[in-house]
Design an enzyme around this catalytic site. Structure first.
Site, PDB file in Angstrom:
ATOM      1  CE  LYS A   1     -26.496  39.820 -29.708  1.00 36.82           C
ATOM      2  NZ  LYS A   1     -27.529  40.023 -30.735  1.00 36.82           N
TER       3      LYS A   1
HETATM    4  C1  LIG Z   1     -28.850  40.046 -30.506  1.00 38.32           C
HETATM    5  C2  LIG Z   1     -29.692  40.851 -31.410  1.00 38.32           C
HETATM    6  C3  LIG Z   1     -30.957  41.322 -31.007  1.00 38.32           C
HETATM    7  C4  LIG Z   1     -31.552  40.964 -29.666  1.00 38.32           C
HETATM    8  O1  LIG Z   1     -30.889  41.547 -28.586  1.00 38.32           O
HETATM    9  P1  LIG Z   1     -31.090  40.978 -27.105  1.00 38.32           P
HETATM   10  O2  LIG Z   1     -30.139  41.711 -26.262  1.00 38.32           O
HETATM   11  O3  LIG Z   1     -30.773  39.503 -27.189  1.00 38.32           O
HETATM   12  O4  LIG Z   1     -32.516  41.201 -26.745  1.00 38.32           O
HETATM   13  C5  LIG Z   1     -31.641  42.136 -31.879  1.00 38.32           C
HETATM   14  N1  LIG Z   1     -31.155  42.443 -33.097  1.00 38.32           N
HETATM   15  C6  LIG Z   1     -29.957  42.000 -33.523  1.00 38.32           C
HETATM   16  C7  LIG Z   1     -29.500  42.364 -34.885  1.00 38.32           C
HETATM   17  C8  LIG Z   1     -29.182  41.199 -32.694  1.00 38.32           C
HETATM   18  O5  LIG Z   1     -27.991  40.762 -33.117  1.00 38.32           O
END
Ligand SMILES: *Cc1c(COP(=O)(O)O)cnc(C)c1O
Length: 467
Positions: A113
């Site tokens: 993120k």
């Molecule tokens: C947020 C997250 C996901 C999922 O991603 P999306 O975009 O919500 O599908 C997967 N793995 C980790 C470590 C995350 O922080």
């Protein structure tokens, strides 16, 4: 210049800067670009000679239009990705013959993120600073969005940030990454409920238009278009390093809110040859059930060792539904109200069979076994989310010779208990976080009650105090 339309067809058409500051559309829909910018084979090939920040500026600038000058935007991508600890920003490692890992966890908070949020923090500063404005960011997190958003917004004068997380349902590392940021514009709220309760509360605050206008509420969840947009870049850079556009590549994506894998879909719409997009879920498998049956139906949320994917309803999924229904906002509105009233809906499987998606899920045991095998066979320690991607990728991969890239979405040290349980190895936090467990925390715990949370926010948002 790309303009943005709502998936429910009723909200005003917006420009990029308006979309970033708004988040959710006023008709309850999500904003998507009216058209996808197109890149030719030669343009895609030219990415091979660019660093990550320049590739990001090149690929994303068509989404931005006149809101920001090209040179300002290039300066922003350069600054955003300078905060990553690996020079390649998103490096690729090899696990086996034609099998790769895209390492998305070298940002400040160790999850993918950061790739989008480090850029979004700078976009807020630029777009608000130039107008002398402020926003109140309200977001829900199942763990990783919160820390990444807080890191990107801490200390920024134009922004107050309120992050709701489900009390007791995020890992200690995740919680501390949020609550040990003591800047006065950062507010952590532990809600006595699960992630879907937090997400529903944030949605309700957006749908209360008076509250939303008064506080200039903005979203950092992946409903914010800029998040999805920034995630398109790594599909291209990694694809190109494996031979695209002359070779198609497959991606396995650990999925929850469908933002990351939707960015892969966007990359394919923009010209990247994608063989398969594999949607990998844990036992909270609404997405996997959908792609295998055509039925999208809610069920309860079960806590797992991959908590960032513990969700019942995927907010970005609506963006995909919109395309699946020929961009018919009325059809999407109907489906979303069925989801509210009947708990689910179905789409015709023939629509899905034509697409590049496949999907599967991983049980807790399978996830632990995958962490163990990966260390044994490829000498690589992976986190539980990544392991879900690896397990489902191996299962759903077709027999073409396209390389399979699994998105490694978090650093193993973010989920030390599961990793240690699987391998006996305790993953160490990188140096900049090594004192995390002795830092002071600040947070408030509130009941799962919308009006209590709203008044808490209202009392602290500086935008109201300034009047
Ligand atoms: C947020 C997250 C996901 C999922 O991603 P999306 O975009 O919500 O599908 C997967 N793995 C980790 C470590 C995350 O922080």
């Amino acid at each position: 210049m790309v303009r943005y339309i709502s998936t429910r067809g009723e909200a005003p058409v917006l420009s990029f800067d308006e979309v970033v500051l708004t988040g959710l559309a006023r008709d309850g829909g999500l904003y998507v670009p009216e058209t996808w910018p197109q890149f030719s084979q030669d343009e895609i090939r030219s990415l091979a000679s660019m660093n990550y920040a320049d590739a990001a500026a090149f690929l994303l600038y068509p989404f931005i239009g006149d809101a920001i000058s090209k040179s300002d935007f290039t300066a922003m991508t350069t600054k955003a990705y300078a905060s990553f600890s690996h020079q390649a920003v998103v490096p690729l490692s090899q696990l086996g013959p034609n099998e790769f890992l895209m390492e998305l966890y070298h940002g400040p908070t160790l999850a993918f993120k950061d790739v989008a949020l480090q850029l979004l923090g700078l976009l807020y500063d630029h777009l608000l600073g130039s107008r002398g404005k402020r926003v109140t960011i309200v977001g829900a997190t199942s763990g990783d969005t919160g820390s990444a958003a807080i890191d990107a917004c801490r200390g920024r004068d134009a922004v107050d940030i309120f992050i709701l997380h489900p009390a007791g349902r995020v890992s200690e590392v995740q919680r501390r990454q949020m609550t040990t940021v003591l800047d006065s514009n950062v507010h952590n709220i532990a809600v006595e409920g699960d992630f879907d309760d937090c997400q529903a509360m944030v949605k309700a605050m957006f749908n209360d238009l008076a509250f939303r206008d008064e506080l200039a509420v903005s979203a950092v969840n992946s409903i914010n278009w800029a998040r999805v947009m920034a995630q398109i870049v790594y599909y291209f850079t990694v694809g190109v390093s494996l031979g695209s556009p002359d070779r198609a590549v497959s991606f396995s994506v650990p999925s929850g809110n469908f933002g990351d894998v939707y960015a892969g879909y966007a990359a394919s719409k923009m010209g990247l040859p994608v063989e398969q997009l594999i949607v990998a879920t844990n036992r909270n498998d609404i997405l996997s059930r959908f792609f295998n049956s055509g039925e999208y139906r809610k069920s309860g949320v079960d806590p797992t060792i991959s908590p960032s994917m513990d969700i019942q309803v995927s907010s970005n999924f609506e963006r995909f539904l919109f395309d699946l229904h020929g961009r018919d906002g009325v059809a999407v509105s109907d489906l979303m109200s069925k989801l509210d009233t009947d708990g689910g809906f179905s789409v015709n499987m023939s629509l899905l069979n034509e697409g590049i998606f496949s999907a599967g899920s991983s049980s807790e045991d399978e996830t632990l076994q995958t962490i163990q095998h990966t260390l044994q066979d490829s000498l690589k320690l992976v986190d539980p989310h990544t392991a879900v991607g690896l397990k489902v990728g191996a299962e759903c991969r077709n027999h073409s010779d396209a390389p399979l890239v699994t998105l490694s979405t978090a650093h193993p040290a973010k989920f030390p208990d599961a990793v240690e349980k699987a391998t006996g190895v305790h993953p160490e936090l990188p140096g900049h976080l090594s004192d995390l467990f002795t830092r002071e925390e600040r947070l408030v715990q509130l009941p799962n009650d919308l009006s209590t949370v709203k008044s808490y926010i209202r009392e602290r948002a500086r935008i109201l105090q300034a009047i």
